[in-house]
Design a protein around this motif. Structure first.
Motif, PDB file in Angstrom:
ATOM      1  N   MET A  13     -47.036 -11.562  11.348  1.00 24.92           N
ATOM      2  CA  MET A  13     -47.280 -10.140  11.208  1.00 24.92           C
ATOM      3  C   MET A  13     -48.595  -9.901  10.496  1.00 24.92           C
ATOM      4  O   MET A  13     -48.902 -10.556   9.498  1.00 24.92           O
ATOM      5  N   GLN A  14     -49.392  -8.981  11.005  1.00 28.48           N
ATOM      6  CA  GLN A  14     -50.636  -8.608  10.356  1.00 28.48           C
ATOM      7  C   GLN A  14     -50.344  -7.757   9.116  1.00 28.48           C
ATOM      8  O   GLN A  14     -49.239  -7.262   8.926  1.00 28.48           O
ATOM      9  N   LYS A  15     -51.370  -7.578   8.280  1.00 24.20           N
ATOM     10  CA  LYS A  15     -51.240  -6.712   7.112  1.00 24.20           C
ATOM     11  C   LYS A  15     -50.990  -5.279   7.577  1.00 24.20           C
ATOM     12  O   LYS A  15     -51.794  -4.721   8.328  1.00 24.20           O
ATOM     13  N   PRO A  16     -49.883  -4.657   7.169  1.00 19.83           N
ATOM     14  CA  PRO A  16     -49.543  -3.342   7.725  1.00 19.83           C
ATOM     15  C   PRO A  16     -50.439  -2.232   7.192  1.00 19.83           C
ATOM     16  O   PRO A  16     -50.860  -2.252   6.037  1.00 19.83           O
ATOM     17  N   ASP A  17     -50.711  -1.272   8.072  1.00 25.49           N
ATOM     18  CA  ASP A  17     -51.419  -0.051   7.700  1.00 25.49           C
ATOM     19  C   ASP A  17     -50.358   1.001   7.396  1.00 25.49           C
ATOM     20  O   ASP A  17     -49.690   1.505   8.298  1.00 25.49           O
ATOM     21  N   LYS A  28     -51.271  -0.264  17.618  1.00 30.73           N
ATOM     22  CA  LYS A  28     -51.545  -0.946  16.350  1.00 30.73           C
ATOM     23  C   LYS A  28     -50.248  -1.372  15.666  1.00 30.73           C
ATOM     24  O   LYS A  28     -50.167  -2.467  15.089  1.00 30.73           O
ATOM     25  N   LEU A  29     -49.239  -0.526  15.740  1.00 33.86           N
ATOM     26  CA  LEU A  29     -47.950  -0.876  15.152  1.00 33.86           C
ATOM     27  C   LEU A  29     -47.353  -2.104  15.847  1.00 33.86           C
ATOM     28  O   LEU A  29     -46.802  -2.996  15.181  1.00 33.86           O
ATOM     29  N   THR A  31     -49.210  -5.101  14.696  1.00 31.02           N
ATOM     30  CA  THR A  31     -48.915  -5.411  13.300  1.00 31.02           C
ATOM     31  C   THR A  31     -47.577  -6.121  13.146  1.00 31.02           C
ATOM     32  O   THR A  31     -47.460  -7.137  12.460  1.00 31.02           O
ATOM     33  N   PHE A  32     -46.538  -5.606  13.829  1.00 29.01           N
ATOM     34  CA  PHE A  32     -45.185  -6.135  13.644  1.00 29.01           C
ATOM     35  C   PHE A  32     -44.770  -7.117  14.750  1.00 29.01           C
ATOM     36  O   PHE A  32     -43.630  -7.587  14.768  1.00 29.01           O
ATOM     37  N   ASN A  33     -45.717  -7.373  15.681  1.00 26.59           N
ATOM     38  CA  ASN A  33     -45.459  -8.356  16.743  1.00 26.59           C
ATOM     39  C   ASN A  33     -44.162  -8.043  17.488  1.00 26.59           C
ATOM     40  O   ASN A  33     -43.313  -8.908  17.709  1.00 26.59           O
TER      41      ASN A  33
END
Length: 308
Positions: free
Chosen positions: A1-5, A41-42, A45-47
């Motif tokens: 998971m990427q760093k969440p916005d 983007k979501l 981010t959360f794959n």
């Protein structure tokens, strides 16, 4: 998971509630393409797809259910407890209102301030503070003082903000039956009269004394005192004259028919009366409310001493 916005979470909540990209966009006041881009983007981010196409809109995935269930209470608490603007209700406040005033300031400002705060902040006591400049700065920094109202030339450091209220000048206070009484004193009479001089450190009186020193004007000084409050009694029982702030001279003449005022024989620039506050309280709702009250009570339009 990427760093969440975290800014994307409200969009996820709207998609979850509306189950439609177009309706979510409408609820958020955003364009549909902007919501679609946020959804991409979501997902990255959360794959996870999070919301998949359905017969009438979108359907949340298990990951979306878990995301909303976990994060929505946290975001709502953040908005409620941290990001929401703190409101100040003067009618309910019980905090003491501390204002730095000189003895002159107490006579000129305190009656109106007390009258106003008793009505609008009835549960708050009023505390008038008088202290040397260094202690005054410390009092502000510790939060013991809310405002300073009057002439405070020492409060010019970068941590302090100020607002001009009005400009005042000087007047000569004398006995009503003084043989040299006049609407405006001549320089000859001013120099011939005996004077009482108030030495108040850091106060507006220093402006007048520096003016005389620059002009090399020497008076016959018969009394030196650090206090203004004894001046009306002394002046009323002698032929001494005292040059004091105009508002103070008017206040004393209103209190006693034995006193009169005259304008000095020379033009001297007035001094600005201001309110000062510490920068760290500039956006504080309570401090902002206090400043609004002071500015409404004391300004060029409401200056009761100006034309007197």
């Amino acid at each position: 998971m990427q760093k969440p916005d975290l800014n994307l979470l409200p969009i996820a909540f709207a998609l979850y509630d509306e189950l439609s990209v177009s309706r979510a966009a409408q609820a958020l006041g955003m364009s549909q393409p902007a919501v679609s881009m946020a959804l991409r983007k979501l997902r990255a981010t959360f794959n996870d797809p999070l919301f998949i196409r359905g017969p009438t809109g979108v359907i949340p995935t298990p990951r979306a259910h878990a995301l909303v269930r976990t994060t929505r209470p946290l975001v709502e608490r953040l908005q409620r407890d941290v990001l929401a603007e703190v409101r100040f209700d003067p009618a309910l406040s019980t905090r003491t209102i501390s204002i730095a005033l000189s003895d002159v300031g107490e006579l000129v400002f305190l009656p109106k301030l007390l009258e106003t705060f008793r009505v609008r902040a009835p549960q708050s006591a009023i505390r008038s503070v008088s202290m040397p400049p260094a202690q005054l700065v410390q009092g502000f920094e510790k939060g013991d003082i809310d405002l300073a109202v009057g002439y405070f030339p020492d409060l010019t450091k970068h941590n302090f903000l100020q607002q001009r209220l009005f400009t005042h000048r000087f007047a000569c206070l004398m006995r009503a039956g003084h043989p040299r009484r006049a609407k405006r004193l001549s320089l000859e009479n001013f120099l011939a009269m005996e004077h009482a001089v108030v030495h108040a450190e850091g106060r507006s009186q220093e402006i007048f004394e520096r003016f005389l020193a620059r002009k090399r004007i020497r008076r016959k000084v018969m009394l030196h005192t650090p206090h203004f409050l004894s001046i009306p009694i002394i002046i009323g029982r002698s032929d001494l004259v005292a040059t004091v702030p105009h508002a103070l001279a008017i206040h004393f003449t209103r209190m006693s028919r034995d006193l009169a005022l005259a304008m000095p024989p020379f033009d001297i620039a007035g001094f600005d009366v201001k309110q000062h506050w510490h920068r760290k309280y500039h956006s504080d709702p309570r401090n902002r409310w206090l400043r609004e009250q002071v500015a409404n009570l004391f300004n060029d339009e409401t200056d009761e001493w100006r034309e007197a």
